[in-house]
Write an enzyme that holds these catalytic residues in place. Structure first.
Site, PDB file in Angstrom:
ATOM      1  N   LYS A 270       0.830  -1.207   0.000  1.00 12.24           N
ATOM      2  CA  LYS A 270       0.000   0.000   0.000  1.00 12.24           C
ATOM      3  C   LYS A 270       0.862   1.254   0.000  1.00 12.24           C
ATOM      4  O   LYS A 270       1.858   1.324   0.719  1.00 12.24           O
ATOM      5  CB  LYS A 270      -0.915   0.015   1.231  1.00 12.24           C
ATOM      6  CG  LYS A 270      -2.080  -0.927   1.124  1.00 12.24           C
ATOM      7  CD  LYS A 270      -3.093  -0.701   2.242  1.00 12.24           C
ATOM      8  CE  LYS A 270      -4.228  -1.701   2.150  1.00 12.24           C
ATOM      9  NZ  LYS A 270      -5.039  -1.576   0.921  1.00 12.24           N
ATOM     10  N   ASP A 282      -9.165  -4.344   9.191  1.00  9.34           N
ATOM     11  CA  ASP A 282      -9.569  -5.093   7.994  1.00  9.34           C
ATOM     12  C   ASP A 282     -10.189  -6.453   8.342  1.00  9.34           C
ATOM     13  O   ASP A 282     -10.484  -7.252   7.458  1.00  9.34           O
ATOM     14  CB  ASP A 282      -8.352  -5.264   7.075  1.00  9.34           C
ATOM     15  CG  ASP A 282      -8.729  -5.304   5.597  1.00  9.34           C
ATOM     16  OD1 ASP A 282      -9.845  -4.866   5.260  1.00  9.34           O
ATOM     17  OD2 ASP A 282      -7.903  -5.767   4.797  1.00  9.34           O
ATOM     18  N   ARG A 345     -10.974 -10.718  -1.252  1.00  8.61           N
ATOM     19  CA  ARG A 345     -11.804 -11.604  -2.084  1.00  8.61           C
ATOM     20  C   ARG A 345     -11.216 -13.012  -2.148  1.00  8.61           C
ATOM     21  O   ARG A 345     -11.946 -13.971  -2.366  1.00  8.61           O
ATOM     22  CB  ARG A 345     -11.989 -10.976  -3.472  1.00  8.61           C
ATOM     23  CG  ARG A 345     -10.735 -10.806  -4.250  1.00  8.61           C
ATOM     24  CD  ARG A 345     -10.894  -9.818  -5.395  1.00  8.61           C
ATOM     25  NE  ARG A 345     -10.881  -8.430  -4.919  1.00  8.61           N
ATOM     26  CZ  ARG A 345     -11.036  -7.363  -5.698  1.00  8.61           C
ATOM     27  NH1 ARG A 345     -11.224  -7.517  -6.993  1.00  8.61           N
ATOM     28  NH2 ARG A 345     -11.006  -6.149  -5.189  1.00  8.61           N
TER      29      ARG A 345
HETATM   30  N1  BES Z   1      -8.764  -3.693   2.824  1.00 10.32           N
HETATM   31  C1  BES Z   1      -8.675  -3.066   1.550  1.00 10.32           C
HETATM   32  C2  BES Z   1      -9.880  -2.166   1.272  1.00 10.32           C
HETATM   33  C3  BES Z   1     -10.031  -0.969   2.140  1.00 10.32           C
HETATM   34  C4  BES Z   1      -9.512   0.247   1.758  1.00 10.32           C
HETATM   35  C5  BES Z   1     -10.740  -1.037   3.315  1.00 10.32           C
HETATM   36  C6  BES Z   1      -9.660   1.356   2.549  1.00 10.32           C
HETATM   37  C7  BES Z   1     -10.901   0.070   4.128  1.00 10.32           C
HETATM   38  C8  BES Z   1     -10.366   1.269   3.742  1.00 10.32           C
HETATM   39  C9  BES Z   1      -8.618  -4.120   0.448  1.00 10.32           C
HETATM   40  O1  BES Z   1      -7.949  -5.273   0.787  1.00 10.32           O
HETATM   41  C10 BES Z   1      -7.896  -3.508  -0.704  1.00 10.32           C
HETATM   42  O2  BES Z   1      -6.741  -3.240  -0.560  1.00 10.32           O
HETATM   43  N2  BES Z   1      -8.599  -3.310  -1.815  1.00 10.32           N
HETATM   44  C11 BES Z   1      -8.042  -2.761  -2.993  1.00 10.32           C
HETATM   45  C12 BES Z   1      -8.421  -3.637  -4.160  1.00 10.32           C
HETATM   46  C13 BES Z   1      -7.655  -3.364  -5.423  1.00 10.32           C
HETATM   47  C14 BES Z   1      -6.191  -3.708  -5.236  1.00 10.32           C
HETATM   48  C15 BES Z   1      -8.253  -4.176  -6.563  1.00 10.32           C
HETATM   49  C16 BES Z   1      -8.582  -1.346  -3.160  1.00 10.32           C
HETATM   50  O3  BES Z   1      -9.738  -1.111  -2.867  1.00 10.32           O
HETATM   51  O4  BES Z   1      -7.802  -0.488  -3.552  1.00 10.32           O
HETATM   52 ZN    ZN Z   2      -7.947  -5.768   2.783  1.00  7.61          ZN
HETATM   53 MN    MN Z   3      -5.875  -5.144   0.507  1.00  8.52          MN
END
Ligand code: BES
Ligand code: ZN
Ligand code: MN
Length: 493
Positions: A270, A282, A345
């Site tokens: 991230k 999470d 997912r």
């Molecule tokens: N846990 C995150 C989603 C999230 C983001 C939850 C901000 C709470 C606050 C999830 O695992 C994630 O990283 N999702 C990505 C998916 C992408 C890489 C396809 C996202 O939403 O950017």
């Molecule tokens: Zn996540």
């Molecule tokens: Mn993630």
């Protein structure tokens, strides 16, 4: 952490004034005059007893009347404890306004050892909303070394013992879900989650099964994510509530929760790094389903409920999965992993496929902090709901309104299906093919592949499960979204 307490008390003046403080409601009517609302007769008795005219007091301050506005009026102490009256704006007097008013009262008294008689709500729906929300507003989580376990007690006036008993169970269940979410990830790993689940299962005499290590052989998604943090490694946790009803078959609900105890993104790290600090939360989906099933022995619905907690840490290490790996999910579907940050997912897919293959659910529901896109679309006040079953959608929307955890029905757009194609596996999980800019929708389409022919609902609560600040019923951080919602829905089945 200590939670605010609730009692149901009679509307006798003696009982009411024996608290430290009294809370009453007011509204500003269309002609800009003020009116007291709620338990009017009891309020009149209070005014007489303390020799005070509350409308005079309110008029002096000229408040706006919006829900949650609080005036604090000192009263001349009689031979009783009460020394102040909180006069609280009830806005349009809707149930939602009752929630905001109650939450602000709770927040004002957060951390204080004080007893308050509240006379804001009259009908049982508003009393229930009020009682739950004062507790949620007072919620606090801290590791400050000088913190005391004090919390307020709310004596809700009116003959409503059953309503208050339920409100206590539900609000404390939300608070427990919050505690798990607020716990930092240096305490909280998948094994810790399993221990929390064991504790809750034991309290409710629920059956529980925890799988780890070799027993997870078929759970390719959970293993692929969890191997990044091999000690203690991922956990699959299954907890079941079975009501004691003779003869008749009861509906079976399976709840699958995303339990990522920290999400660094993995190798697809991230960026910028401050996006990571919220990622101890999470596992909010897993926390919600655990705390829902945990209180069912007290609420006794005639519904069988199984909670599946898909717990893993998405860490960055030498054993992390790589972008381009291909994994095999429970049931055999192969998936090309393109972005290790789309880990939610992957763990959910195993849970959904397992539920479909092994548990014969009448309703299959998953809840997850799944995509940033859900927040972009709906902000923080609504959770994103995906289902092709319009009756089920209606039921859940109704439960959202009755509980305060509101949902918006989103579309599973089939035009975006081709984005999930992969050249080398059954699916790619990030919807990389095509440029549909619909991250929450395509994530839902991916999950749907693992649900067989079940009646299925997916809740993407990435936006609604946390708050950037103390506001409404939410504390800063995780708020336990989904607990009230799923309890109300299950009780309605
Ligand atoms: N846990 C995150 C989603 C999230 C983001 C939850 C901000 C709470 C606050 C999830 O695992 C994630 O990283 N999702 C990505 C998916 C992408 C890489 C396809 C996202 O939403 O950017
Ligand atoms: Zn996540
Ligand atoms: Mn993630």
């Amino acid at each position: 952490m200590a939670y605010a307490q609730l009692n149901s008390i009679e509307s006798s003046l003696e009982d009411i004034v024996s608290a430290d403080a009294i809370a009453v409601g007011f509204i500003k009517s269309e002609d800009s005059t003020y009116e007291l609302v709620g338990k009017i007769e009891a309020i009149a008795a209070i005014e007489k007893f303390f020799d005070i005219d509350l409308i005079d007091e309110i008029t002096f301050f000229q408040p706006s009347g919006k829900a949650g506005e609080i005036l604090e009026i000192p009263i001349s102490q009689k031979a009783t404890k009460a020394d102040r009256i909180f006069i609280i704006g009830l806005g349009d007097q809707s149930t939602q306004s009752h929630r905001l008013a109650a939450a602000n009262l709770g927040r004002k008294l957060r951390g204080k050892n004080i007893v308050v008689s509240t006379l804001l709500a009259t009908d049982s729906q508003d009393i229930r909303a009020h009682a739950i929300s004062v507790v949620l507003g007072a919620y606090t989580w801290t590791l400050k070394s000088d913190s005391k376990p004090d919390q307020p007690t709310f004596n809700v006036v009116g003959k409503s013992e059953k309503v208050i008993d339920d409100a206590k169970i539900i609000s404390h269940s939300v608070c427990r879900a919050r505690d798990l979410i607020h716990t930092p990830s240096n305490f909280k790993n998948p094994l810790w989650m399993a221990n929390q689940a064991q504790k809750i299962a034991k309290e409710g005499k629920l059956s529980i099964k925890v799988l780890a290590g070799k027993d997870l052989a078929k759970f390719g998604g959970l293993r692929a994510v969890g191997k990044s943090s091999p000690k203690p490694g991922p956990r699959f946790i299954q907890i079941t509530y079975s009501p004691k009803v003779s003869g008749k078959r009861v509906p079976h609900v399976v709840l699958v929760g995303k339990g990522i105890t920290f999400d660094t993104g993995g190798v697809s790290l991230k960026r910028p790094y401050d996006f990571m600090t919220a990622m101890k939360g999470d596992m909010a989906g897993a926390s919600a389903v655990l705390n829902v099933v945990g209180v069912l022995p007290q609420l006794k619905p005639r519904v069988k409920v199984t909670a599946l907690l898909m717990c893993a840490e998405n860490a960055l290490s030498g054993t992390s999965q790589r972008p381009s790996d291909v994994i095999t999910h429970y049931g055999g579907t192969t998936v090309e992993v393109l972005n290790t940050d789309a880990e939610g997912r992957l763990v959910l897919a195993d849970g959904l496929a397992y539920a479909d293959a092994k548990l014969d659910p009448d309703y299959l529901l998953d809840i997850a902090t799944l995509t940033g896109s859900a927040t972009l679309g709906l902000g923080r006040q609504y959770g994103a709901m995906y289902t092709r079953d319009s009756k089920l959608a209606e039921q859940l929307i109704a439960a959202g309104e009755s509980s305060g955890d509101r949902l918006w029905h989103m579309p599973l757009v089939d035009d975006y299906q081709d984005s999930l194609e992969s050249d080398i596996a059954d699916l790619n999980h990030t919807a990389d093919k095509g440029d549909y800019s619909a991250g929450s929708v395509t994530a839902a389409l991916f999950l749907e592949k693992f649900t067989g022919k079940r009646k299925w609902v997916h809740l993407d609560v990435a936006g609604s499960a946390r708050s950037e600040n103390d506001s409404g019923e939410s504390p800063k951080g995780g708020n336990g979204f989904g607990v009230r919602l799923l309890i109300d829905w299950i009780m309605s089945l």
